[in-house]
Enzyme design. Structure first.
Site, PDB file in Angstrom:
ATOM      1  N   GLY A  85     -34.381  35.175  41.749  1.00 15.47           N
ATOM      2  CA  GLY A  85     -35.905  35.782  42.189  1.00 15.47           C
ATOM      3  C   GLY A  85     -37.126  35.101  41.443  1.00 15.47           C
ATOM      4  O   GLY A  85     -38.069  35.003  41.885  1.00 15.47           O
ATOM      5  N   ARG A 138     -36.046  42.902  35.301  1.00 16.55           N
ATOM      6  CA  ARG A 138     -35.326  41.478  35.619  1.00 16.55           C
ATOM      7  C   ARG A 138     -33.875  41.836  34.545  1.00 16.55           C
ATOM      8  O   ARG A 138     -33.971  42.228  33.486  1.00 16.55           O
ATOM      9  CB  ARG A 138     -35.707  40.375  34.787  1.00 16.55           C
ATOM     10  CG  ARG A 138     -35.088  39.134  35.242  1.00 16.55           C
ATOM     11  CD  ARG A 138     -35.122  38.794  36.575  1.00 16.55           C
ATOM     12  NE  ARG A 138     -36.532  38.055  36.982  1.00 16.55           N
ATOM     13  CZ  ARG A 138     -37.217  37.982  38.094  1.00 16.55           C
ATOM     14  NH1 ARG A 138     -36.293  37.980  39.128  1.00 16.55           N
ATOM     15  NH2 ARG A 138     -38.220  37.415  38.390  1.00 16.55           N
ATOM     16  N   HIS A 194     -30.929  42.001  44.327  1.00 18.33           N
ATOM     17  CA  HIS A 194     -31.764  43.129  43.625  1.00 18.33           C
ATOM     18  C   HIS A 194     -30.982  44.512  44.088  1.00 18.33           C
ATOM     19  O   HIS A 194     -30.782  44.762  45.157  1.00 18.33           O
ATOM     20  CB  HIS A 194     -33.079  42.963  44.418  1.00 18.33           C
ATOM     21  CG  HIS A 194     -34.015  41.643  43.736  1.00 18.33           C
ATOM     22  ND1 HIS A 194     -33.372  40.773  43.159  1.00 18.33           N
ATOM     23  CD2 HIS A 194     -35.146  41.168  44.457  1.00 18.33           C
ATOM     24  CE1 HIS A 194     -34.282  39.817  42.816  1.00 18.33           C
ATOM     25  NE2 HIS A 194     -35.347  40.038  43.716  1.00 18.33           N
ATOM     26  N   ASN A 197     -31.406  38.821  47.353  1.00 16.94           N
ATOM     27  CA  ASN A 197     -32.759  38.312  47.447  1.00 16.94           C
ATOM     28  C   ASN A 197     -33.150  37.039  47.708  1.00 16.94           C
ATOM     29  O   ASN A 197     -34.523  36.843  48.291  1.00 16.94           O
ATOM     30  CB  ASN A 197     -33.280  38.336  45.855  1.00 16.94           C
ATOM     31  CG  ASN A 197     -32.297  37.835  44.851  1.00 16.94           C
ATOM     32  OD1 ASN A 197     -31.329  37.963  44.897  1.00 16.94           O
ATOM     33  ND2 ASN A 197     -33.137  36.792  44.350  1.00 16.94           N
ATOM     34  N   THR A 198     -32.096  35.908  47.668  1.00 19.83           N
ATOM     35  CA  THR A 198     -32.675  34.691  48.457  1.00 19.83           C
ATOM     36  C   THR A 198     -32.228  34.462  49.725  1.00 19.83           C
ATOM     37  O   THR A 198     -32.419  33.386  50.424  1.00 19.83           O
ATOM     38  CB  THR A 198     -32.189  33.475  47.525  1.00 19.83           C
ATOM     39  OG1 THR A 198     -30.549  33.404  47.592  1.00 19.83           O
ATOM     40  CG2 THR A 198     -32.625  33.774  46.099  1.00 19.83           C
ATOM     41  N   CYS A 214     -39.366  39.714  48.143  1.00 24.14           N
ATOM     42  CA  CYS A 214     -37.749  39.910  48.338  1.00 24.14           C
ATOM     43  C   CYS A 214     -37.399  41.377  47.763  1.00 24.14           C
ATOM     44  O   CYS A 214     -36.750  42.032  48.772  1.00 24.14           O
ATOM     45  CB  CYS A 214     -37.109  38.774  47.320  1.00 24.14           C
ATOM     46  SG  CYS A 214     -37.565  38.879  45.568  1.00 24.14           S
ATOM     47  N   SER A 216     -41.838  15.266  43.153  1.00 22.65           N
ATOM     48  CA  SER A 216     -40.689  14.793  44.054  1.00 22.65           C
ATOM     49  C   SER A 216     -40.880  13.975  44.986  1.00 22.65           C
ATOM     50  O   SER A 216     -39.864  13.124  45.407  1.00 22.65           O
ATOM     51  CB  SER A 216     -40.119  16.189  44.559  1.00 22.65           C
ATOM     52  OG  SER A 216     -39.841  16.996  43.479  1.00 22.65           O
TER      53      SER A 216
END
Lengths: 352, 352, 352, 352
Positions: free
Chosen positions: D183, D238, D245, D330-331, D153, D41
């Site tokens: 996640g 998942r 979560h 979770n984020t 997380c 990037s």
């Protein structure tokens, strides 16, 4: 003492009713005075009558409010109201809304009266002048109040994008929709019907789209509305998306504007709500995206707090003049938010 | 001793390659002799080279087979083959398929050579006569083998439904697709892109649909194909469905048949694979459903073992002549199953 | 002339009833004679009474069969039957099943009578001897027929895996489930509740799992069942999966077998249905997978035609003795398939 | 002139990096000065380097910022920075973070250094005193800066709920998780893997949960952390959910508090961030819901702007002491929000 108008919400427990409640929290002009629903819910506290479907919390004072039956006597006993929002189910809406319309301004999301000759079918950015028709309605029916209606959710977002195209001579519209689950209300679409699936049928939807757009974009001649003269064909599908109807649109125009010209009329489009700076009016009724994979429901449905319509993929068409995608939040712009914006328009015009 | 033709599958680890392997299990005419893929997989056992994506078990003998590099020398070292199926990714397919085509009949699902002037683009029910063009190709290129191609998945199912409509004078087709995840291969569409969403863009898909249908339904004049003369416009969308592309189609015809006449030509449509009773030919290439909410991907994609196209909601259109929905299994009829049926056609015609 | 036993299906229009119909097509011992359901459906043809939810086609002769009310008189008027499958909703099942049990062998998927002291709760591989208890029931109740029950879907698959573990001294089971949508019937879970979501609650499910496993794995002393002595704790969740309950299980044993020993007792487990080669018995009641990410609902639910339970991720546990995942098809092994296997057991034992 | 601390985000193009960017917009103490990522990037404008995954718009000034390579020289050339947030992928994070840690305070979401003896593993509400350990680290390593880490997380949300339970003598925790797609980062989980499915395996996740919680809830003795003495077993899955979560937890305590007592310690729990009124601190670190079907990911993940952990279904357990569900974003709390809160803690303590 509050100077806000006091409103009753009819059909307050349904998916659209809940969105009305959510959007009316902290509204500068309106405050909820009475919540009404069908007999099944009447007599319960709101929190006990329905599962709250919004991701924001159920407001505490709403939770404790009693639900009354959706008839004038019950509503009047519960509180003094200035105007009425209705998201009653279709079969109930017809007669109940007439009962209320005799006495109060009724802003209806139900389809029952949309095509009545003396009932406006309003999108505030498109045909604010049609609102005047309630005066005819009041005179003809001998009513103190009136009924005014909002179009079907899939029609609203499409019609908003059609308005600026009319300057190029709008002739034909083919549209295939991919509509969100919330459009079917709650409990609505069973999960077993939609997991790993698409349902290519929504009862009555194609007929509504094909009829309503002609009235909305028609001319009000001071007495009634003369339908617009373009043709519209719709094919409607339900997809596994929570909110946000996406529509694939093919357009035939008399003229042949460039893509840039089309983008420009979309992006610059403004209506009376923007001029009047109505509280629920989005800055841009139409947002144009230039990425090749937008609009997408999850990313674009909340544009303009759910009140903007997002268009993208505007490109030339080998058969028609051009094609594009359009997306709108079906329970905000397409339902409760649209209804509130209509009420704001009527209030600001002194009609309600 | 088996008399079956021995085949190599190029691109055996991809989503379509896996479907080839699945569908070739127990095939009466073909048996897998060599599995080939890119350098990254070459040298590994099949079971170690890729996650098996089919819901049926990975066949034990396939699991233990080595993967060789997708070049002629490696394939020939691994086994003697009679014909080649290719589902190589687009960028690889071009030159690799030419290498094989010089020596072997190559049945390709890749787009690289579809529009080459001397390469047939085959749907066995639609244009079996185009297969003869490989003789021209062999002569011109000095090849022992040849390349023949199958159309894009979204084109195949649409073209099958267009064929019987040509008798009514097919003029224009507008189509908006809702395409399945498996069409993008594996890993393909990230789950974060499609949960609670629709992606209104598939790179190159609209161009393929608009071009390929004209070649498939064109006339083979003994030397090359003259495109059909109708016009087609496509708008392509990705939806959260595992398998089965659903298409919303609007059709303009020169004639004005009744809905019953259209249903009848769909339901009675038969092609050469049905007459020849090819092993993979469905009894009915087109299945007509009469319920108002069908076809649906989860319920209809396996019609005719995934080889039938299912149509429904056939109805008059206010702008075009009529509209309908069509659905096909994109990795069976639209990919590996279609490729195998093509190979069966060539074999039965003595061309391979 | 058919020598098959004639069966009535009570609750034939529901999700489990439809699975009974699907699985009984071509059954060597049983044929459907009468379809019964609630008053709402009685009098209609089957095809008009409910949307068909199976991905296979509704069999033509079933489509045209009339539905009768689920009472003995109506069923007997509709046809002569030898035995009865019931998947009636819980509230109806109690009294209706008693009415039929007085006269016919009733194989029930409803929970109403599962914990009755004289009613067997059967998994044919686990406790076939409990079936004898219907003789006690007949004597005590003065019945010609009897009621025998199958456990809850999430219990069945777990209990099958617990049986072979009992040889190691089974002491404690903690289980957290991820259950499929079809477990809630139809229309069941609204799509708006489960899109982009998990619902950590299934009414009554944890209580059923905690109680039923003790009875199934208990001892039949010739008169009644003495509960097994292990302890079980369940936490039940609904996830966005069509079919196939996945369970995360933690186990405490008295002994400390190796992982290989556990895998071996799972893989080698056989019950009476396997010895008797009952028509619906899977070759392996338990299938052990060794990949680190299996079992998965979409890939493993159809193992053994939906009659096998698939286990995987067997590993040592830092607190209990070991942990593993188990998966079963909730409407086949966990419902209609399990019920049919029970009936096959009773027939082969001369009890029905 | 801004007095805000200038920050660099390493790994700025990933899913967590994007969340850092989103949450740092308008932050009162921090402003983004440099965006760094991998070589792939570096050199691009941010808007060209990655698809923006957040539902809010990509901020215009971020869109135009250049991305530099994630090494000290490149970052220092791009701007002067005071502290560093790292969400680099695991394999890169180890050495790059050490390079930066020698010079700058590094707040890391990567797992590389979490278990290093002199590196704090911080949840600001739980173990703010562990932050002091960076002084030991600086001395031992001879660094001007330091590395401090946030837990995994799925660990963070669980550990927050464990802290108030320690007063009852926390002995054992069994947990089965249902974790969101985000996640796994982007592109992360292929849609074909998760549609109509659950994947019962997340590489390394169970090991992380079982190890990290002991360190977080351990004692800092002025030199290093002595692990807590409870035992923890995790089983990780998942599910098809975008964010949030959900964890099914079984707890064994030395004492036997009532459900009301447990609810009370959850609801009243406050940590140093609340006392210090840190900008990102939620009013309630733990929110207790009393409905029988909550918490649910879609409805509860945004509690406290994604910084609160929501618990529900607190009930007695037949084997352990009690069981409950817990849910966190979770984020946000589990990644970028947690990292920012850690940085706020260090700044307010004068450590950064």
């Amino acid at each position: 003492m509050s100077l806000k108008r006091k409103v009753a919400v009819l059909g307050a427990t349904g998916a659209v009713g809940q969105r009305f409640i959510q959007l009316l929290q902290g509204h500068p002009w309106f405050q909820i005075e009475v919540l009404a629903a069908s007999e099944r819910s009447a007599g319960k506290k709101y929190k006990d009558a329905c599962p709250w479907l919004m991701e924001t919390e159920l407001p505490k004072e709403i939770a404790e409010m009693p639900i009354v039956n959706a008839d004038v006597a019950s509503v009047e006993q519960a509180g003094e109201v200035d105007l009425v929002f209705s998201s009653l189910p279709g079969d109930l809406a017809g007669s109940v809304e007439e009962q209320f319309g005799a006495l109060y301004p009724v802003f209806s999301k139900a389809s029952a009266h949309r095509m009545d000759k003396d009932v406006p079918l309003i999108i505030p950015e498109i045909n604010p002048d049609h609102a005047e028709m309630v005066k005819i309605q009041q005179k003809q029916r001998g009513w103190k109040g009136f009924i005014t209606t909002d179009p079907n959710c899939s029609t609203i977002q499409l019609a908003i994008t059609l308005k600026p195209l009319m300057q190029f001579g709008l002739k034909q519209i083919m549209v295939s929709t991919m509509q969100a689950l919330s459009g079917a209300g709650y409990p609505g679409v069973p999960s077993l019907d939609i997991i790993d699936n698409v349902v290519p049928f929504i009862s009555g939807e194609e007929e509504k789209m094909e009829a309503e757009a002609l009235k909305i974009l028609g001319n009000y001649n001071g007495y009634t509305v003369q339908n617009a003269e373009f043709q519209l064909s719709a094919s409607c599908n339900r997809v596994n998306v929570k909110d946000g109807h996406l529509e694939s649109v093919f357009i035939k125009l008399e003229q042949d504007p460039t893509i840039e010209e089309i983008e420009e009329v979309f992006a610059k489009f403004q209506g009376e709500p923007q001029k009047l700076k109505l509280p629920s009016a989005p800055v841009n009724p139409i947002v144009v995206r230039h990425e090749n994979s937008r609009p997408q429901p999850r990313f674009d449905r909340d544009a303009g707090c759910g009140m903007s319509v997002v268009v993208g993929r505007i490109r030339k068409d080998p058969i028609m003049t051009f094609k594009y995608m359009c997306l709108g939040h079906n329970t905000i712009r397409g339902a409760a938010g649209g209804g509130i914006l209509s009420a704001e328009l009527y209030v600001s015009k002194g009609l309600a």
